[in-house]
Design an enzyme around this catalytic site. Structure first.
Site, PDB file in Angstrom:
ATOM      1  N   PRO A 102      57.306  23.870  20.870  1.00 22.46           N
ATOM      2  CA  PRO A 102      58.617  24.161  20.287  1.00 22.46           C
ATOM      3  C   PRO A 102      59.095  23.010  19.402  1.00 22.46           C
ATOM      4  CG  PRO A 102      58.590  24.655  22.632  1.00 22.46           C
ATOM      5  CD  PRO A 102      57.310  23.940  22.335  1.00 22.46           C
ATOM      6  N   GLU A 103      59.741  23.361  18.302  1.00 22.73           N
ATOM      7  CA  GLU A 103      60.288  22.335  17.421  1.00 22.73           C
ATOM      8  C   GLU A 103      61.742  22.056  17.823  1.00 22.73           C
ATOM      9  OE1 GLU A 103      59.011  22.229  13.440  1.00 22.73           O
ATOM     10  OE2 GLU A 103      57.273  23.506  13.787  1.00 22.73           O
TER      11      GLU A 103
ATOM     12  N   LYS B 247      62.433  16.640  20.412  1.00 19.55           N
ATOM     13  CA  LYS B 247      61.826  17.678  21.247  1.00 19.55           C
ATOM     14  C   LYS B 247      62.083  17.443  22.737  1.00 19.55           C
ATOM     15  CE  LYS B 247      58.195  18.512  17.820  1.00 19.55           C
ATOM     16  NZ  LYS B 247      56.748  18.672  17.567  1.00 19.55           N
TER      17      LYS B 247
ATOM     18  N   ARG C 231      62.753   5.014  21.410  1.00 20.55           N
ATOM     19  CA  ARG C 231      61.372   5.225  20.945  1.00 20.55           C
ATOM     20  C   ARG C 231      61.280   6.297  19.869  1.00 20.55           C
ATOM     21  NH1 ARG C 231      60.312   5.021  26.605  1.00 20.55           N
ATOM     22  NH2 ARG C 231      59.978   7.279  26.690  1.00 20.55           N
TER      23      ARG C 231
ATOM     24  N   ASN D  32      55.132  21.158  13.246  1.00 20.22           N
ATOM     25  CA  ASN D  32      54.161  21.600  12.252  1.00 20.22           C
ATOM     26  C   ASN D  32      54.748  22.555  11.215  1.00 20.22           C
ATOM     27  OD1 ASN D  32      51.607  21.199  11.335  1.00 20.22           O
ATOM     28  ND2 ASN D  32      50.614  22.652  12.714  1.00 20.22           N
TER      29      ASN D  32
ATOM     30  N   ARG E 203      46.274  18.461  14.116  1.00 15.92           N
ATOM     31  CA  ARG E 203      47.139  19.612  13.889  1.00 15.92           C
ATOM     32  C   ARG E 203      46.766  20.278  12.578  1.00 15.92           C
ATOM     33  NH1 ARG E 203      51.799  19.532  16.873  1.00 15.92           N
ATOM     34  NH2 ARG E 203      51.817  21.741  16.352  1.00 15.92           N
TER      35      ARG E 203
END
Length: 269
Positions: free
Chosen positions: A2-3, A52, A121, A162, A258
């Site tokens: 999931p984005e 995410k 991070r 992606n 990817r």
């Protein structure tokens, strides 16, 4: 995976359904049992997303950090709750609804310092009002790495996956293999603003739409896209198909594990 818009939708949903009241927390699978026992019956104070990552806050008791990864899912249903089915890592039961979490990469209880370290991070998230796009630009403008790889690096930019990566590069005519340091600052600012717009739309409607009205199926006399991700896109998962703008076959290759999609004519090297 999931984005970011999906996690922000979940955060909004969970904040609306569970915050401000005690909730039942359990771990039918058992892998989150000790943490669930500490939270069971406590007040769910709020929920938020960062990139995410989904965060369920329980005040001084800590924060449940969830990363869905490739296979994680929440199911959301009105009460009464049914018997657990399958490997339920965490069950959340509120006043009107219940949710089961299955298959996440992460489901852990963090203290405030650990939450701060997690956020530190990550790069700026286009969906957060406290985002600082200049931090992403600092990383991009100094890097020899391709802009396509940088956009997927969560330490550079949080929440972009992606689909948004491929589509924002197409929409701005950027060749995916251009080094980050070759990107023009003005162009980056346009791309950032576009990501904010596209991803906010994704939060509202629950799918990714990136195609301008003049390139939509009705305008071009073509069939709507059929894909589990939903929405209309220019290049993502359209390898070998004609570009919606120029007709050139959409190119594809693997990059950093990817799939990458682009139009060689609209995004010239």
């Amino acid at each position: 995976m999931p984005e970011g818009h999906t996690l922000h939708r979940l955060a909004r949903l969970h904040k609306r359904r569970y915050s401000g009241a005690p909730v039942e927390v359990s771990s039918p699978q058992g892998r989150f049992a000790d943490e669930a026992a500490r939270l069971d019956g406590q007040v769910f104070t709020s929920a938020e997303a960062y990139g995410k990552h989904l965060l369920h806050h329980y005040g001084p008791l800590g924060t449940v950090h969830v990363h869905l990864g490739l296979y994680g899912t929440f199911n959301e249903l009105p009460l009464p709750a049914a018997e657990p089915v399958g490997q339920v890592r965490m069950r959340l039961v509120g006043r009107t609804h219940w949710a089961d979490l299955r298959g996440p990469t992460r489901c852990e209880l963090l203290d405030a310092a650990q939450v701060d370290a997690l956020k530190a991070r990550l790069g700026p998230d286009p969906l957060r009002r406290d985002a600082k796009p200049d931090l992403a630009w600092e990383r991009i403008s100094r890097s020899r790495t391709s802009v396509a790889a940088l956009l997927m690096d969560q330490a550079v930019l949080a929440g972009v996956g992606n689909v948004y990566r491929a589509e924002v590069l197409f929409r701005h005519g950027v060749a995916p293999m251009v080094p980050g340091r070759s990107l023009d600052r003005g162009l980056w600012e346009e791309m950032w603003a576009d990501l904010v717009t596209l991803m906010r739309h994704g939060v509202r409607v629950g799918r990714i739409d990136t195609v301008a009205p003049e390139h939509m199926p009705a305008a071009q006399g073509r069939a709507p896209r059929e894909d589990r991700h939903g929405g209309e896109v220019y290049v993502y998962r359209r390898a070998g198909m004609p570009c919606l703008v120029c007709g050139t076959p959409v190119a594809h290759q693997e990059l950093v594990g990817r799939n990458l999609y682009w139009c060689p004519s609209c995004q010239p090297a």
